[in-house]
Scaffold this motif. Sequence first.
Motif, short mmCIF file in Angstrom:
data_model
loop_
_atom_site.label_atom_id
_atom_site.label_comp_id
_atom_site.label_asym_id
_atom_site.label_seq_id
_atom_site.Cartn_x
_atom_site.Cartn_y
_atom_site.Cartn_z
N ALA A 12 0.87 -1.03 -0.11
CA ALA A 12 0.06 0.00 -0.13
C ALA A 12 0.97 1.25 -0.04
O ALA A 12 2.06 1.14 0.43
CB ALA A 12 -0.97 -0.08 1.25
N GLN A 13 0.14 2.23 -0.46
CA GLN A 13 1.16 3.68 -0.13
C GLN A 13 0.78 4.39 1.10
O GLN A 13 -0.31 4.03 1.76
CB GLN A 13 0.66 4.63 -1.77
N ALA A 14 1.80 5.18 1.40
CA ALA A 14 1.48 5.73 2.57
C ALA A 14 0.21 6.65 2.46
O ALA A 14 -0.01 7.39 1.22
CB ALA A 14 2.63 6.67 2.99
N GLN A 84 -6.13 2.34 8.10
CA GLN A 84 -6.33 3.50 7.33
C GLN A 84 -5.15 4.34 7.57
O GLN A 84 -4.45 4.33 8.87
CB GLN A 84 -7.62 4.31 7.80
N HIS A 85 -4.90 5.53 6.83
CA HIS A 85 -3.94 6.30 6.94
C HIS A 85 -2.38 5.84 7.22
O HIS A 85 -1.71 5.89 8.10
CB HIS A 85 -4.09 7.24 8.14
N LEU A 86 -2.40 4.54 6.47
CA LEU A 86 -1.13 4.08 6.75
C LEU A 86 0.13 4.59 6.58
O LEU A 86 0.40 5.58 5.75
CB LEU A 86 -1.03 2.62 5.89
N MET A 87 1.30 4.16 7.51
CA MET A 87 2.50 4.83 7.37
C MET A 87 3.61 4.06 6.93
O MET A 87 3.51 2.67 7.42
CB MET A 87 2.72 5.40 8.69
N PRO A 88 4.86 4.13 6.65
CA PRO A 88 5.68 3.38 6.32
C PRO A 88 6.19 2.29 7.53
O PRO A 88 6.36 1.07 7.55
CB PRO A 88 7.02 4.08 6.02
N GLU A 89 6.24 2.99 8.62
CA GLU A 89 6.31 2.21 10.11
C GLU A 89 5.17 0.97 10.49
O GLU A 89 5.57 0.41 11.40
CB GLU A 89 6.31 3.21 11.06
N ASP A 90 4.22 1.16 9.71
CA ASP A 90 3.16 0.18 9.89
C ASP A 90 3.75 -1.10 9.03
O ASP A 90 3.03 -2.24 9.43
CB ASP A 90 1.80 0.43 9.29
N SER A 91 4.62 -1.23 8.28
CA SER A 91 4.97 -2.17 7.38
C SER A 91 5.49 -3.36 8.39
O SER A 91 6.46 -3.30 9.27
CB SER A 91 6.22 -1.88 6.69
N ALA A 92 4.89 -4.49 8.26
CA ALA A 92 5.39 -5.65 9.15
C ALA A 92 4.51 -6.98 8.64
O ALA A 92 3.72 -6.97 7.72
CB ALA A 92 4.82 -5.44 10.72
N VAL A 93 5.14 -8.01 9.36
CA VAL A 93 3.99 -9.19 9.27
C VAL A 93 3.09 -9.10 10.25
O VAL A 93 3.22 -9.03 11.40
CB VAL A 93 4.90 -10.51 9.45
N TYR A 94 1.87 -9.21 9.81
CA TYR A 94 0.67 -9.12 10.83
C TYR A 94 0.03 -10.61 11.08
O TYR A 94 -0.18 -11.39 10.07
CB TYR A 94 -0.43 -8.18 10.22
N PHE A 95 0.09 -10.85 12.44
CA PHE A 95 -0.49 -11.88 12.98
C PHE A 95 -1.75 -11.98 13.53
O PHE A 95 -2.08 -11.20 14.38
CB PHE A 95 0.43 -12.82 13.75
N CYS A 96 -2.74 -12.94 13.35
CA CYS A 96 -4.10 -12.95 13.95
C CYS A 96 -3.91 -13.96 15.02
O CYS A 96 -2.99 -14.89 14.89
CB CYS A 96 -5.00 -13.69 12.98
N ALA A 97 -4.40 -13.66 16.18
CA ALA A 97 -4.18 -14.66 17.50
C ALA A 97 -5.58 -14.79 17.98
O ALA A 97 -6.26 -13.75 18.14
CB ALA A 97 -3.19 -13.98 18.36
N GLN A 119 1.96 -10.32 4.94
CA GLN A 119 2.95 -9.23 4.95
C GLN A 119 2.34 -7.83 4.64
O GLN A 119 1.55 -8.05 3.48
CB GLN A 119 4.06 -9.56 4.01
N VAL A 120 2.45 -6.86 5.16
CA VAL A 120 1.92 -5.57 4.94
C VAL A 120 3.16 -4.72 4.54
O VAL A 120 3.97 -4.64 5.62
CB VAL A 120 0.99 -5.16 6.07
N THR A 121 3.30 -4.14 3.40
CA THR A 121 4.39 -3.37 3.04
C THR A 121 4.01 -1.87 2.87
O THR A 121 2.81 -1.92 1.94
CB THR A 121 5.30 -3.64 1.97
N VAL A 122 4.19 -0.71 3.20
CA VAL A 122 3.85 0.59 3.19
C VAL A 122 4.87 1.30 2.68
O VAL A 122 5.86 1.76 3.03
CB VAL A 122 3.13 1.17 4.27
N ALA A 123 4.72 1.69 1.05
CA ALA A 123 5.50 2.38 0.54
C ALA A 123 5.42 3.95 0.62
O ALA A 123 4.39 4.53 0.91
CB ALA A 123 5.53 2.11 -1.05
N SER A 124 6.48 4.59 1.06
CA SER A 124 6.55 6.16 1.40
C SER A 124 6.36 6.82 -0.09
O SER A 124 6.51 6.43 -1.12
CB SER A 124 7.60 6.55 1.81
#
Length: 124
Positions: A12-14, A84-97, A119-124
């Motif tokens: 996703a884009q920032a 929403q309003h994703l930021m590059p620092e939100d980039s990570a592997v997201y786990f459900c628990a 995987q979620v990757t946010v491009a700046s």
Amino acid sequence: QVQLVESGGGLAQAGGSLTLSCAVSGGDLRDYAMAWFRQAAGKERAFVAKINWSGETTAFTDSVKGRFNIWRENAKNTVYLEMQHLMPEDSAVYFCAGSDLFVPGNWSSDYDYWGQGTQVTVAS
């Protein structure tokens, strides 16, 4: 055997948005409190959001408050994380628990069931 499968990750884009889904099988979702964690490269897994069995109570880590939302559809055995309003620092592997505890905390050790991550990757 309870299984969790995440989906919806990607690039996703920032400033953009993504919605993650977690499909639960092998059990009744109403029996579990659910959460999302994330793990960025080189960092420890960290709490993002949680929701109680009914969906009436939610909690978020400070860095995502006002930007992320968590909800569940017990009839569909699915939990969601809207970002929403994703930021590059939100980039990570997201786990459900999922947790057998009625009121789990924000620690990984409180959760008994885990997905494989998306995987979620946010491009700046």
